[in-house]
Design a protein around this motif. Structure first.
Motif, PDB file in Angstrom:
ATOM      1  N   GLY A 268     -19.275  32.052  11.840  1.00  0.00           N
ATOM      2  CA  GLY A 268     -19.204  32.604  10.494  1.00  0.00           C
ATOM      3  C   GLY A 268     -17.833  33.115  10.113  1.00  0.00           C
ATOM      4  O   GLY A 268     -17.587  33.392   8.936  1.00  0.00           O
ATOM      5  N   GLN A 269     -16.929  33.252  11.070  1.00  0.00           N
ATOM      6  CA  GLN A 269     -15.585  33.716  10.762  1.00  0.00           C
ATOM      7  C   GLN A 269     -14.657  32.531  10.488  1.00  0.00           C
ATOM      8  O   GLN A 269     -14.880  31.418  10.954  1.00  0.00           O
ATOM      9  CB  GLN A 269     -15.011  34.538  11.917  1.00  0.00           C
ATOM     10  CG  GLN A 269     -15.681  35.889  12.114  1.00  0.00           C
ATOM     11  CD  GLN A 269     -15.020  36.729  13.194  1.00  0.00           C
ATOM     12  OE1 GLN A 269     -14.402  36.207  14.125  1.00  0.00           O
ATOM     13  NE2 GLN A 269     -15.152  38.037  13.099  1.00  0.00           N
ATOM     14  N   HIS A 483     -22.866  39.444   9.974  1.00  0.00           N
ATOM     15  CA  HIS A 483     -22.408  38.963   8.657  1.00  0.00           C
ATOM     16  C   HIS A 483     -23.126  39.732   7.553  1.00  0.00           C
ATOM     17  O   HIS A 483     -24.345  39.920   7.598  1.00  0.00           O
ATOM     18  CB  HIS A 483     -22.703  37.466   8.526  1.00  0.00           C
ATOM     19  CG  HIS A 483     -22.399  36.897   7.172  1.00  0.00           C
ATOM     20  ND1 HIS A 483     -21.211  37.115   6.514  1.00  0.00           N
ATOM     21  CD2 HIS A 483     -23.145  36.103   6.344  1.00  0.00           C
ATOM     22  CE1 HIS A 483     -21.222  36.493   5.346  1.00  0.00           C
ATOM     23  NE2 HIS A 483     -22.386  35.875   5.223  1.00  0.00           N
ATOM     24  N   THR A 518     -17.576  39.016   8.264  1.00  0.00           N
ATOM     25  CA  THR A 518     -18.293  38.901   9.540  1.00  0.00           C
ATOM     26  C   THR A 518     -17.499  39.643  10.602  1.00  0.00           C
ATOM     27  O   THR A 518     -16.305  39.382  10.778  1.00  0.00           O
ATOM     28  CB  THR A 518     -18.462  37.431   9.947  1.00  0.00           C
ATOM     29  OG1 THR A 518     -19.140  36.715   8.907  1.00  0.00           O
ATOM     30  CG2 THR A 518     -19.263  37.304  11.235  1.00  0.00           C
ATOM     31  N   HIS A 544     -24.928  36.346  13.275  1.00  0.00           N
ATOM     32  CA  HIS A 544     -24.657  34.936  13.019  1.00  0.00           C
ATOM     33  C   HIS A 544     -24.804  34.090  14.281  1.00  0.00           C
ATOM     34  O   HIS A 544     -24.396  32.911  14.290  1.00  0.00           O
ATOM     35  CB  HIS A 544     -23.274  34.744  12.401  1.00  0.00           C
ATOM     36  CG  HIS A 544     -23.286  33.804  11.233  1.00  0.00           C
ATOM     37  ND1 HIS A 544     -22.976  32.470  11.343  1.00  0.00           N
ATOM     38  CD2 HIS A 544     -23.608  33.996   9.936  1.00  0.00           C
ATOM     39  CE1 HIS A 544     -23.081  31.885  10.168  1.00  0.00           C
ATOM     40  NE2 HIS A 544     -23.464  32.784   9.285  1.00  0.00           N
TER      41      HIS A 544
END
Length: 579
Positions: A268-269, A483, A518, A544
């Motif tokens: 998610g990053q 997140h 996140t 996540h």
């Protein structure tokens, strides 16, 4: 090598064409996209199978817009199963209906139906991603979401080209079946069979010499790498042999530039780096780029490495076989899988740019502090059922011992229409139910059964809220990427051990903390984030790592309408899917 390069050419060419077509300084424009969710036959790792994807592409098509643009993405569901898509990191100001998580902000798009996601990209620029947000569909349904600024970048390096680097995971089987089996039996999930770079596993995996990402560069030129971790369940280290990376942005927020030999990036990053091709290659003209997991879990995991190559185009042409010998390959710069010291040091270097043009608007004071444990749980097996988890029990996960259950209708729709329903409640506990040594106790004997429900936090518009995310040793200490939908936040503090409410806030960074969507909560530690709750709606908060979300490591928060239309939710669109 020509056969190898064809695999990634479509992705890079499509992004370059889209970027070239965007006028650099035009007025607000509506960008329209057509996304068809469909099955397509794909072969990787000696396995041919039907893979879920968008527009027949894996990874999916890149979305490129300018900050301030209106965006309309019509999603046609051409499969029998439900689906939704999420525009990860886009703030969705007043447009929660377009956020995407199933049963949180919308009912799923049913097979054969369509839904148009409409939103405006406001005050954001940089690298984000989009992905499916139904079951485990994001295992293969994901892509880059690029927001170009309307003014020059805040760094002076001339950029030769922008290169998306998207990490993913490949399963020879069906990821949804992995989730179904995990939830049915109470056991842990099967791990993936490979990691991928732009959908390609690389030559360290079976039958994969031709499925290798190769990027051609020119000596002396500087390139922008837009790095995205779309993997389903793994934090990853990434490095390019003998090359230095300069971090300039994370999660679509500019940072103070700093140099590093490698990065750690959680699912998610995103991390945008500058890389100058300033090394002298050997006779192959190649340098290895590699990604492998950052390990903090006791569960079985995929301990493999995916690699690609930088190829200097002005080096002597290599006519032989792919220059890879797994037994002697030198993965320069890449940390060991359990290198928590590197992961911590890298995260600590990330600071907001905090310039007059890009200020760091971290809340200096707070109206509410929520302290929540993030835990895995071992649940007693129900009567008349066989569970295959630890000692015949089932694995779940929780925040403050509440395991999140998605209701059968959309929480946002229930809230907006003020429906009389038991789909959610507003009594999420703001402190752990019991005080104990969260990170130092026995991971099995002190483990509590979790409670199940859909409990949310409710705050008035404009609230400055701090959320302290505390890892626990239940089952095992682990790094958790948390997140937050609908808002960016500032990571004002983090550390190892147990959060001390009297002492730790005195050491917060309230000058230039990193701004993200996140946060990788340290294994055996905590992270404190501050949010300006200025986006009315219902917003999901979750781990996540997809197995953890399936187990219930999630909650959400409602931001009530403020004063007047500009601080209130927009009404739902007419084509909003129904449950």
């Amino acid at each position: 090598m020509e056969g190898v390069r064809k695999h990634y050419g479509i992705l890079l060419a499509s992004l370059a064409i889209i970027a070239a077509a965007l006028p650099c300084c035009s007025s607000q424009t509506t960008r329209r996209f057509q996304f068809n969710v469909e099955w397509k036959q794909v072969t990787r790792l000696c396995t041919t199978k039907q893979l879920l994807m968008v527009n027949g592409q894996y990874p999916g098509p890149a979305i490129a817009v300018h900050e301030g643009d209106n965006v309309e993405i019509n999603v046609k569901n051409r499969i029998a199963q439900n689906t939704t898509l999420h525009w990860h990191g886009v703030r969705q100001l007043r447009t929660g209906w377009a956020d995407g998580p199933a049963y949180v902000t919308q009912c799923p798009i049913r097979g054969g139906q369509s839904y148009t996601y409409r939103f405006t990209v406001t005050g954001q620029r940089g690298t984000l991603l989009w992905h499916a947000h139904y079951a485990w569909q994001r295992a293969s349904v994901y892509g880059a979401f690029i927001i170009y600024p309307r003014i020059p970048y805040p760094f002076s390096h001339p950029i030769q080209a922008e290169i998306p680097i998207i990490f993913g995971e490949w399963w020879n089987g069906d990821p949804d079946e992995v989730e179904n089996r995990m939830m049915l039996t109470g056991a842990g999930p099967d791990s993936s069979n490979a990691y991928t770079i732009n959908g390609l596993p690389g030559p360290l995996y079976p039958c994969s010499n031709q499925d290798t990402f190769i990027q051609t560069v020119e000596y002396g030129k500087t390139y922008m790498l837009r790095i995205i971790n779309a993997a389903l369940a793994d934090e990853l280290f990434f490095a390019i042999a003998k090359h230095t990376l300069t971090v300039v942005e994370v999660d679509a927020v500019y940072t103070k530039p700093f140099s590093t030999t490698s990065i750690m990036i959680a699912p998610g990053q995103t991390t945008t780096v500058l890389m100058t091709a300033n090394q002298v290659p050997d006779f192959t003209g190649m340098f290895v780029m590699a990604a492998r997991p950052y390990l903090t879990s006791v569960f079985p995991f995929n301990n493999s490495t995916t690699i690609g190559f930088l190829r200097y185009n002005n080096a002597r042409t290599w006519k032989g076989k792919s220059p890879v010998d797994p037994s002697s390959l030198k993965l320069h710069n890449l940390p060991e899988m359990e290198d928590t010291a590197f992961a911590t040091n890298f995260s600590d270097k990330i600071k907001s740019l905090a310039s007059p043009q890009y200020p760091c608007n971290v809340p200096k004071t707070i109206d509410k502090r929520v302290i929540t444990t993030i835990s895995l749980n071992i649940q007693d097996c129900p009567e008349n059922k066989t569970c295959l988890g630890y000692k015949g029990k089932s694995l779940f996960a929780s925040m403050n011992n509440q395991s999140f259950v998605r209701p059968s209708i959309s929480i946002l729709e229930s809230y907006y229409k003020n429906l009389t329903t038991s789909s959610f409640s507003s009594d999420f506990p703001e402190k752990p139910p019991n005080n104990f040594d969260y990170t130092g106790g026995d991971p099995l004997t002190q483990n509590m059964n979790t409670k199940f429900g859909t409990k949310l936090i409710v705050v008035p518009y404009g609230t400055n809220i701090e959320i302290v995310l505390q890892d626990t040793s239940f089952v095992n200490l682990e790094n958790h990427p948390i997140h937050v939908h609908g808002h960016n936040f500032f990571i004002v503090g983090s550390g190892f051990g147990n959060f001390n409410e009297a002492e730790d806030p005195t050491r917060y960074n309230l000058v230039d903390p990193p701004e993200r969507n996140t946060v990788a909560v340290p294994s055996g530690g905590w992270a404190a984030i501050r949010i300006k709750a200025d986006n009315p709606g219902v917003w999901f908060i979750h781990c996540h790592l997809e197995p953890h979300t399936s187990w219930g490591l999630a909650t959400g928060f409602i931001v009530q309408n403020g004063q007047g239309p500009s601080q209130s939710m927009l009404p739902p669109p007419q084509d909003l899917p129904s449950c």
